[in-house]
Design a protein around this motif. Structure first.
Motif, PDB file in Angstrom:
ATOM      1  N   UNK A  34       8.026 -30.580  49.459  1.00 58.92           N
ATOM      2  CA  UNK A  34       9.428 -30.889  49.189  1.00 58.92           C
ATOM      3  C   UNK A  34       9.669 -31.054  47.700  1.00 58.92           C
ATOM      4  N   UNK A  35      10.579 -30.243  47.163  1.00 63.06           N
ATOM      5  CA  UNK A  35      10.943 -30.279  45.751  1.00 63.06           C
ATOM      6  C   UNK A  35       9.712 -30.288  44.861  1.00 63.06           C
ATOM      7  N   UNK A  36       8.766 -29.456  45.172  1.00 57.28           N
ATOM      8  CA  UNK A  36       7.566 -29.384  44.358  1.00 57.28           C
ATOM      9  C   UNK A  36       6.686 -28.251  44.823  1.00 57.28           C
ATOM     10  N   UNK A  37       5.442 -28.242  44.376  1.00 54.78           N
ATOM     11  CA  UNK A  37       4.545 -27.188  44.788  1.00 54.78           C
ATOM     12  C   UNK A  37       3.249 -27.214  44.018  1.00 54.78           C
ATOM     13  N   UNK A  38       2.496 -26.169  44.180  1.00 53.45           N
ATOM     14  CA  UNK A  38       1.217 -26.053  43.508  1.00 53.45           C
ATOM     15  C   UNK A  38       1.419 -25.767  42.029  1.00 53.45           C
ATOM     16  N   UNK A  39       0.651 -26.410  41.199  1.00 49.86           N
ATOM     17  CA  UNK A  39       0.678 -26.101  39.776  1.00 49.86           C
ATOM     18  C   UNK A  39      -0.173 -24.880  39.476  1.00 49.86           C
ATOM     19  N   UNK A  40      -1.059 -24.547  40.387  1.00 49.82           N
ATOM     20  CA  UNK A  40      -1.943 -23.404  40.205  1.00 49.82           C
ATOM     21  C   UNK A  40      -1.894 -22.507  41.439  1.00 49.82           C
ATOM     22  N   UNK A  41      -2.475 -21.353  41.301  1.00 51.49           N
ATOM     23  CA  UNK A  41      -2.537 -20.379  42.391  1.00 51.49           C
ATOM     24  C   UNK A  41      -3.262 -20.964  43.599  1.00 51.49           C
ATOM     25  N   UNK A  42      -2.689 -20.768  44.777  1.00 52.40           N
ATOM     26  CA  UNK A  42      -3.300 -21.235  46.027  1.00 52.40           C
ATOM     27  C   UNK A  42      -3.794 -20.040  46.827  1.00 52.40           C
ATOM     28  N   UNK A  43      -4.913 -20.201  47.520  1.00 55.68           N
ATOM     29  CA  UNK A  43      -5.415 -19.112  48.353  1.00 55.68           C
ATOM     30  C   UNK A  43      -4.734 -19.084  49.714  1.00 55.68           C
ATOM     31  N   UNK A  44      -3.895 -20.100  49.996  1.00 57.46           N
ATOM     32  CA  UNK A  44      -3.162 -20.134  51.264  1.00 57.46           C
ATOM     33  C   UNK A  44      -1.661 -20.133  50.976  1.00 57.46           C
ATOM     34  N   UNK A  45      -0.890 -19.440  51.794  1.00 58.74           N
ATOM     35  CA  UNK A  45       0.558 -19.425  51.574  1.00 58.74           C
ATOM     36  C   UNK A  45       1.157 -20.807  51.782  1.00 58.74           C
ATOM     37  N   UNK A  46       2.247 -21.069  51.093  1.00 57.87           N
ATOM     38  CA  UNK A  46       2.911 -22.360  51.174  1.00 57.87           C
ATOM     39  C   UNK A  46       4.404 -22.181  50.928  1.00 57.87           C
ATOM     40  N   UNK A  47       5.148 -23.250  51.174  1.00 57.25           N
ATOM     41  CA  UNK A  47       6.598 -23.230  51.025  1.00 57.25           C
ATOM     42  C   UNK A  47       7.021 -24.343  50.077  1.00 57.25           C
ATOM     43  N   UNK A  48       7.985 -24.048  49.236  1.00 51.65           N
ATOM     44  CA  UNK A  48       8.648 -25.073  48.446  1.00 51.65           C
ATOM     45  C   UNK A  48      10.070 -25.201  48.976  1.00 51.65           C
ATOM     46  N   UNK A  49      10.382 -26.329  49.629  1.00 54.30           N
ATOM     47  CA  UNK A  49      11.768 -26.531  50.045  1.00 54.30           C
ATOM     48  C   UNK A  49      12.451 -27.415  49.006  1.00 54.30           C
ATOM     49  N   UNK A  50      13.547 -26.907  48.461  1.00 58.74           N
ATOM     50  CA  UNK A  50      14.288 -27.634  47.442  1.00 58.74           C
ATOM     51  C   UNK A  50      15.762 -27.321  47.631  1.00 58.74           C
ATOM     52  N   UNK A  51      16.590 -27.891  46.768  1.00 65.33           N
ATOM     53  CA  UNK A  51      18.030 -27.744  46.931  1.00 65.33           C
ATOM     54  C   UNK A  51      18.689 -27.359  45.611  1.00 65.33           C
ATOM     55  N   UNK A  52      19.829 -26.684  45.705  1.00 60.80           N
ATOM     56  CA  UNK A  52      20.595 -26.368  44.497  1.00 60.80           C
ATOM     57  C   UNK A  52      21.245 -27.623  43.917  1.00 60.80           C
ATOM     58  N   UNK A  53      21.250 -28.702  44.671  1.00 61.11           N
ATOM     59  CA  UNK A  53      21.807 -29.976  44.231  1.00 61.11           C
ATOM     60  C   UNK A  53      21.268 -31.071  45.117  1.00 61.11           C
ATOM     61  N   UNK A  54      22.114 -31.978  45.625  1.00 64.12           N
ATOM     62  CA  UNK A  54      21.649 -32.976  46.597  1.00 64.12           C
ATOM     63  C   UNK A  54      21.386 -32.306  47.940  1.00 64.12           C
TER      64      UNK A  54
END
Length: 496
Positions: free
Chosen positions: A291-311
């Motif tokens: 949520x509103x974040x993610x990996x700082x480096x390359x990951x060997x597994x797929x992932x999702x970043x869920x975030x918003x254009x605002x609130x």
């Protein structure tokens, strides 16, 4: 585990009172873990859009909050006094009484779906149920649903419109936390008999979902999921963190029903978990969501970043301030795709069902960029190296980019013979230098062509000890990220 077993005895047989689909999967983790996790369409799709929208959008309209139904009952929160002044005592006017105020008479699923498709989304859908325990679909499991209070099944309308444009259908569920969401409300109207279907059965704060007291809640939690699966056949089910606290039996029954249903539909589906649910129910049968974040480096597994254009949910202040700038949104998108991530972007519609003008602008501009540069994003895979440069995406609630032309991201095509190089800003004089591709690090002897992705023009280039130097030509009108395509005779050589 003994407490879990004790809590489930009351259910007997089917936890939902409806049949759990049988098929190749059985309700045990060894079976469920055979599910591959991320289907090809998800790995290719990269971009999804979902909407936090419901009675909270109206209750929260003039407040900088996203949990009005919880905070209006807590004397320590500003929403408590605001509610008393605006609506009256919580003993008399509770959240249940605000639900009918949500009348989205201007909602048009076709307009929403057109915008999502124009943005380049490959999957989209609604928050089906948030923490407030209100169903944004026509439900027979709970009377607290949009079809009863508004007269239309907005989920059904969205599902039809989204699929008609070739996108996969997403539903997100946050209702595992509903058990605790109204914990302060039981001293007010939620404590009155007959209100349990919205507020849950009154209980002490330290009583969790694994307690025998929560047996009926767990049954309904699962019944709501089964109902949505049966009615709308979602391709993607996203869970908030609260599922980590659920007993394992209803969670197993959910997976069994959903995966066997998908097998019957002959569809590949995906389920995402956040970090705590991943720890509670480990395995690659779900995809990690940040949520509103993610990996700082390359990951060997797929992932999702869920975030918003605002609130997360609409409020009038957001409508005035607007959304994250498009260049930052593009840079966030490029950054996470290079690291094996996908973006699930929240758009908060207003109480009438309209998407704010600033969000429409951002999605249209993102779509324009995707239209000319999407080859470097969609249907790609991460390269052995994701990034060059020190710039970062900063902030969580308000995303900001500190990227420059020295910040570069890499992707590759699925066949492995094309490398995409994306600079986050237009370099001075149009001269792009890629240090990662310096002489001695990557053999460019088998390069067939180097060209701009947006216009296809072949580019002049030179490799030396400092890097690969590319003359990009004329600067485009939009100064977002800029993609270059390097095509090799065969496979991309090994990076040294």
């Amino acid at each position: 585990m003994a407490a879990v077993a004790a809590s489930m005895v009351a259910f007997g047989g089917s936890l939902t009172g409806s049949e759990i689909k049988t098929g190749p999967y059985t309700p045990d983790w060894d079976s469920i873990r055979q599910h591959p996790g991320a289907p090809e369409w998800f790995l290719d799709g990269k971009l999804g859009i979902y909407t936090h929208w419901g009675p909270i959008s109206k209750a929260n309209e003039f407040r900088p909050d996203h949990a009005y139904g919880r905070d209006m009952y807590d004397p320590k929160q500003d929403e408590f006094e605001y509610h008393v002044k605006t609506h009256g005592s919580q003993h008399e006017v509770g959240y249940k009484d605000l639900v009918s105020m949500f009348q989205p008479v201007e909602f048009d699923a076709e307009v929403w779906a057109d915008l999502f498709a124009e943005a380049g989304a490959r999957f989209a859908g609604p928050v089906a149920m948030h923490h407030d325990n209100f169903a944004m679909w026509g439900s027979e499991v709970t009377p607290w649903n949009i079809e009863r209070t508004f007269g239309r099944d907005t989920c059904a309308e969205l599902e039809k419109a989204i699929r008609a444009r070739g996108m996969k259908f997403v539903t997100s569920f946050h209702h595992a936390y509903s058990w605790h969401y109204y914990r302060h409300a039981y001293a007010y109207d939620a404590g009155k008999p007959g209100n349990e279907s919205l507020y849950c059965k009154p209980h002490a704060e330290d009583v969790g979902q694994k307690s025998p007291e929560a047996a009926e809640f767990c049954r309904e939690w699962l019944a709501k999921l089964v109902e949505v699966i049966n009615k709308y056949e979602p391709d993607f089910i996203w869970f908030d963190w609260g599922i980590a606290a659920m007993p394992e039996e209803p969670v197993l029954d959910f997976f069994t029903h959903y995966l066997n249903s998908a097998a019957e539909w002959d569809k590949e589906v995906i389920v995402t978990f956040k970090q705590n649910p991943k720890k509670a129910f480990p395995g690659d049968f779900t995809v990690m969501d940040h949520e509103r974040g993610g990996h700082l480096e390359l990951s060997d597994k797929p992932w999702v970043n869920d975030t918003s254009v605002g609130p997360w949910f609409y409020n009038a202040k957001f409508a005035e301030k607007g959304v994250v700038e498009t260049d930052t949104l593009v840079e966030l998108f490029v950054d996470l795709v290079s690291k094996n991530g996908c973006l699930l972007l929240n758009i908060p519609p207003d109480p009438l069902g309209r998407i704010p003008a600033s969000a429409v602008r951002a999605l249209k501009e993102l779509g324009q960029w995707n239209k000319v540069n999407g080859e470097a994003i969609f249907e790609t895979r991460p390269w052995v190296k994701a990034e060059e440069g020190d710039g970062k995406i900063e902030g969580k609630m308000r995303i900001k980019s500190a990227m420059t032309s020295s910040d570069i991201r890499f992707t590759r095509n699925k066949s492995g013979d094309t490398l995409y190089v994306i600079t986050m800003d237009w370099p001075e004089g149009g001269n792009m230098q890629v240090k990662t591709l310096a002489k001695g690090r990557l053999d460019l002897g088998s390069v067939k062509s180097i060209s701009r992705v947006d216009n296809g023009l072949d580019l002049a280039w030179e490799q030396n000890q400092d890097g690969l130097n590319i003359a990009l030509g004329e600067q485009p009108e939009t100064n977002f990220a800029h993609a270059v395509k390097i095509v090799f005779e065969e496979k991309i050589p090994k990076l040294k």
